[in-house]
Every structure is written in structure tokens, then in C-alpha cells.
Design an enzyme around this catalytic site. Structure first.
Site, mmCIF file in Angstrom:
data_model
loop_
_atom_site.group_PDB
_atom_site.id
_atom_site.type_symbol
_atom_site.label_atom_id
_atom_site.label_comp_id
_atom_site.label_asym_id
_atom_site.label_seq_id
_atom_site.Cartn_x
_atom_site.Cartn_y
_atom_site.Cartn_z
ATOM 1 N N SER A 1 -8.290 29.617 -54.327
ATOM 2 C CA SER A 1 -8.154 30.880 -53.597
ATOM 3 C C SER A 1 -7.907 30.641 -52.118
ATOM 4 O O SER A 1 -8.401 29.657 -51.553
ATOM 5 C CB SER A 1 -9.450 31.670 -53.769
ATOM 6 O OG SER A 1 -9.487 32.753 -52.879
ATOM 7 N N TYR B 1 -18.388 32.395 -52.673
ATOM 8 C CA TYR B 1 -17.228 32.413 -53.579
ATOM 9 C C TYR B 1 -16.192 31.383 -53.121
ATOM 10 O O TYR B 1 -15.770 30.519 -53.893
ATOM 11 C CB TYR B 1 -16.612 33.824 -53.636
ATOM 12 C CG TYR B 1 -15.237 33.820 -54.245
ATOM 13 C CD1 TYR B 1 -15.063 33.571 -55.604
ATOM 14 C CD2 TYR B 1 -14.098 34.022 -53.459
ATOM 15 C CE1 TYR B 1 -13.786 33.528 -56.160
ATOM 16 C CE2 TYR B 1 -12.825 33.986 -54.011
ATOM 17 C CZ TYR B 1 -12.682 33.730 -55.356
ATOM 18 O OH TYR B 1 -11.422 33.680 -55.900
ATOM 19 N N LYS C 1 -14.956 27.682 -54.814
ATOM 20 C CA LYS C 1 -13.568 27.317 -55.121
ATOM 21 C C LYS C 1 -13.204 25.994 -54.446
ATOM 22 O O LYS C 1 -12.498 25.159 -55.020
ATOM 23 C CB LYS C 1 -12.619 28.428 -54.667
ATOM 24 C CG LYS C 1 -12.657 29.646 -55.559
ATOM 25 C CD LYS C 1 -12.056 29.333 -56.925
ATOM 26 C CE LYS C 1 -12.195 30.445 -57.916
ATOM 27 N NZ LYS C 1 -11.662 30.123 -59.238
HETATM 28 N N1 UFG Z 1 -9.724 47.451 -47.878
HETATM 29 C C1 UFG Z 1 -9.761 48.728 -47.322
HETATM 30 N N2 UFG Z 1 -10.151 49.761 -48.120
HETATM 31 C C2 UFG Z 1 -10.518 49.597 -49.413
HETATM 32 C C3 UFG Z 1 -10.490 48.282 -49.964
HETATM 33 C C4 UFG Z 1 -10.086 47.232 -49.165
HETATM 34 O O1 UFG Z 1 -9.452 48.931 -46.147
HETATM 35 O O2 UFG Z 1 -10.895 50.592 -50.070
HETATM 36 C C5 UFG Z 1 -9.221 46.352 -47.040
HETATM 37 C C6 UFG Z 1 -10.171 45.189 -46.878
HETATM 38 O O3 UFG Z 1 -11.100 45.456 -45.841
HETATM 39 C C7 UFG Z 1 -9.199 44.057 -46.562
HETATM 40 C C8 UFG Z 1 -7.959 44.414 -47.385
HETATM 41 O O4 UFG Z 1 -8.100 45.801 -47.704
HETATM 42 O O5 UFG Z 1 -8.870 44.086 -45.205
HETATM 43 C C9 UFG Z 1 -7.851 43.628 -48.658
HETATM 44 O O6 UFG Z 1 -9.100 43.689 -49.318
HETATM 45 P P1 UFG Z 1 -9.331 43.177 -50.804
HETATM 46 O O7 UFG Z 1 -10.768 43.415 -51.125
HETATM 47 O O8 UFG Z 1 -8.311 43.748 -51.712
HETATM 48 O O9 UFG Z 1 -9.004 41.616 -50.719
HETATM 49 P P2 UFG Z 1 -9.564 40.448 -49.781
HETATM 50 O O10 UFG Z 1 -8.469 40.103 -48.832
HETATM 51 O O11 UFG Z 1 -10.879 40.767 -49.210
HETATM 52 O O12 UFG Z 1 -9.790 39.279 -50.834
HETATM 53 C C10 UFG Z 1 -8.860 38.986 -51.863
HETATM 54 C C11 UFG Z 1 -9.599 38.522 -53.096
HETATM 55 C C12 UFG Z 1 -10.309 37.229 -52.816
HETATM 56 C C13 UFG Z 1 -9.297 36.218 -52.283
HETATM 57 C C14 UFG Z 1 -8.561 36.763 -51.098
HETATM 58 C C15 UFG Z 1 -7.493 35.792 -50.682
HETATM 59 O O13 UFG Z 1 -10.525 39.520 -53.512
HETATM 60 O O14 UFG Z 1 -10.886 36.741 -54.002
HETATM 61 O O15 UFG Z 1 -7.959 38.004 -51.414
HETATM 62 O O16 UFG Z 1 -6.650 36.301 -49.709
HETATM 63 F F1 UFG Z 1 -9.948 35.109 -51.919
#
Ligand code: UFG
Length: 326
Positions: free
Chosen positions: A117, A141, A145
Site C-alpha cells: 500500500s 496498517y 504492510k
Molecule cells: N474523505 C472525505 N470525506 C469522506 C471520506 C473521505 O473528505 O466522506 C477524504 C479523506 O479525508 C481523504 C480522501 O477523502 O483525504 C481519501 O480518503 P479515503 O479514506 O478514501 O482514502 P485514504 O487516502 O485515507 O486511504 C486509502 C486506503 C488506504 C491506502 C491509501 C493509499 O484506504 O488503505 O488510500 O493512498 F493506504
């Protein structure tokens, strides 16, 4: 080839299983079905088994007998949960990897593609992070990984395993309407769930140092993830290098606001997000430098954000939580 896919009944795994079966490979899925669904594996053989249970090593070794390669996807993947239950995350992800490697060695299976990841990078100081950047995960997490990657590397040194770690960026979309992401843990499914429940989608922070103030990520279509695994298996067949790491992304960043606007565009719905406080631990920008995978695998992501969101919307509308269009 006969290929074992751990976690093959899950969201990403099921896409890889479908591509492999369609390409004529024999596929064995090992999955504990804690999140996966048996109906998603198609004609592949399904062995229900908890990888993290050491008592299952003999059964796993038996399942691997005669396999050419393993694609190891089975893992826990919720960042927040990993912060709350770190020991369990290590037991599941690191313990699962240890058991798999023991079983692979016992069964003389020496090719492995491991789902890693972009979380291994933590908060990288560069805009497009290459594979040789410092790895500094900021949650258990991501740490689990990274340890998994070390285990693959060490097995390569110790007994001749040939392994590839693929560092996924933000996986989304659906290759087929029946294989949409059933979990509501990431931005696009969360926005769709909000729309389903008639709530405004949330933006977690709009004061980041990015063009529109919202976080930027590299969204990559799940089918592109699946084709990258096919390319990795092909590479293991022709290349003798013991261990290698590749980013899988598009190299392009999209902001949270752009993603939400795109959901509005493809659904035709009025999507009026509300700004909420920053979510702890979110890096402002996380985008992959994908030069290596493009050069070495001759693989390139084919789908842009519009295609990702469009496919996610179609799969959502085909599922039980269809959104009524007014
Ligand atoms: N976000 C919002 N509103 C929401 C949900 C998410 O603003 O309702 C934002 C988050 O704060 C973040 C972005 O959208 O800035 C993406 O969030 P995600 O939760 O979709 O994804 P992450 O980037 O946090 O993490 C994902 C995977 C991880 C992986 C990572 C690698 O969940 O397992 O991408 O880039 F490691």
C-alpha cells in the site's frame, strides 16, 4: 498456470480472479469470507481458511501444492481500526504473511505478488512519490504492510522466493456491476452512501495546502489494479530478480472536491458537500510516481477519474442500495 489468490473473494481480489480465470488460468481462492463473498469467485475453487491461524498451515500448504504462483491480497485494511487494535493487525497481516510464506516454502511455490500500500510512505515530502522514497508509515496498517514487504524480501534472500510488492494508491471503481466495493470505508462509497441516505457528503478539511484546499489522492481503477497483477505475474515468469517493488497508480492527483463533483456529474444529482474538520492522519497530497511500473511492466493505467466514478456509480445502482433519482 495455476494461481492461488488469497483474499480472492474480496473487492480487489475478485477482479483479479475474474481476469485470471478469463485468461484461462486455474485459480484457487483462499479466503476466510470475513469480508469476501463466495459468490464473487465464479468458477474458481474456494478454500475457506483463516491465513493468520497457524493450525491452518498444513491445509494451506496442501492447497498450494502444484500452484505456480500466489497473489496475496488477504489482509485487514482499515486504518482507524489498526490504530485501535494494533496487536490484532500485526497478528492478522504479519502473522498471515508468515504462515503463507511457510506454506509456500513447504509446497515449493516460489513466486509471490504481494498487495502492499501507498500507506507505507506515510506523509511523503514529495508530490509524486517514487518507490525509493523513505518509508515512514504513520499507522499500524501501513506498518504491517511494510513488514510484509520485508518478509517477502527476506524470504527471497533465504530460500529463493521471487516476490513483487505492489503499492496500491487509492483503489476505486468496478470492472463489472456485480463486483462493486461492498464496504463503505473510502471516499467514493462514502459519498454514495451519503447520497443513498439523503445526507450531504462530507469533506474532511478544506484548508490543506492544495489548489482547492482539499486532500489530493491518486485514484486508480480496480481493473487497472487487476491488470497490473497480471503484468506482475508475467514479469515473475520472465525475470529472475528476487525482489522488486512497484507503485500502482496513475501519477495524477484528484482532490476530494473534484471527486465529489464528479459523482454529481455522473449521477446527475445535486451534490452539496459540507465541510467538516480535518481527519487526523490524512496527508495533504499522496500521488504515485509510476515511471517504474510503466517502464518495467509496460503497463499503464487506462482509466481516469470519470471512468472510475462512472463505474462505481453503475455498480452502486445495480446493488441493493440503488439511489432514487428524482
Ligand atoms: N474523505 C472525505 N470525506 C469522506 C471520506 C473521505 O473528505 O466522506 C477524504 C479523506 O479525508 C481523504 C480522501 O477523502 O483525504 C481519501 O480518503 P479515503 O479514506 O478514501 O482514502 P485514504 O487516502 O485515507 O486511504 C486509502 C486506503 C488506504 C491506502 C491509501 C493509499 O484506504 O488503505 O488510500 O493512498 F493506504
Amino acid at each position: 498456470m495455476s494461481i492461488c489468490v488469497t483474499g480472492g473473494a474480496g473487492y480487489i481480489g475478485a477482479h483479479i480472479v475474474r481476469l485470471l480465470t478469463r485468461a484461462g488460468h486455474e485459480v484457487i481462492v483462499v479466503d476466510d469470507l470475513s469480508y469476501g463473498e463466495a459468490g464473487r469467485v465464479g468458477d474458481a475453487q474456494l478454500i475457506q481458511l483463516d491465513l493468520a491461524d497457524t493450525a491452518e498451515i498444513p491445509r494451506l500448504q496442501n492447497a498450494l501444492d502444484g500452484c505456480t504462483a500466489v497473489v496475496h491480497i488477504a489482509a485487514r485494511k482499515q486504518v482507524g481500526e489498526s490504530v485501535e487494535r494494533p496487536a490484532w493487525y500485526y497478528q492478522q497481516n504479519v502473522g498471515g504473511m508468515a504462515n503463507l510464506l511457510l506454506a509456500m516454502q513447504g509446497a515449493n511455490v516460489d513466486r509471490l505478488v504481494f498487495s502492499s500500500s501507498a500507506a507505507v510512505y506515510g506523509q511523503p515530502p514529495v508530490e509524486r512519490v517514487p518507490e525509493d522514497s523513505t518509508t515512514k508509515p504513520i499507522n499500524p496498517y501501513g506498518e504491517s504492510k511494510l513488514v510484509g514487504e520485508w518478509m517477502v524480501r527476506d524470504a527471497a534472500r533465504a530460500w529463493g522466493l521471487r516476490g513483487i510488492s505492489l503499492r496500491y494508491f487509492n483503489v476505486a471503481g468496478a470492472g463489472w456491476d456485480d463486483l462493486g466495493d461492498p464496504a463503505v470505508l473510502n471516499l467514493i462509497p462514502m459519498v454514495l452512501q451519503d447520497l443513498y441516505e439523503d445526507r450531504p457528503p462530507a469533506i474532511f478539511g478544506d484548508d490543506y495546502p492544495t489548489p482547492d484546499g482539499t486532500c489530493v489522492r491518486d485514484y486508480v481503477h480496480v481493473v487497472d489494479i487487476a491488470t497490473a497483477h497480471m503484468a506482475a505475474l508475467g514479469y515473475l515468469e520472465r525475470d529472475e530478480r528476487p525482489f522488486d517493488t512497484f507503485n500502482i497508480g496513475t501519477g495524477f492527483g484528484s482532490s476530494v472536491r473534484q471527486v465529489i463533483d464528479t459523482v454529481g456529474q455522473v449521477s446527475g444529482l445535486a451534490v452539496n458537500p459540507v465541510i467538516q474538520p480535518r481527519r487526523p492522519g490524512d496527508p495533504a497530497v499522496l500521488v504515485g510516481n509510476v515511471d517504474r511500473i510503466e517502464q518495467v511492466f509496460e503497463w499503464k493505467a487506462q482509466h481516469d477519474l470519470l471512468s472510475i466514478v462512472d463505474s462505481a456509480w453503475r455498480a452502486w445502482q445495480a446493488g441493493p442500495k440503488r439511489i432514487t433519482l428524482r
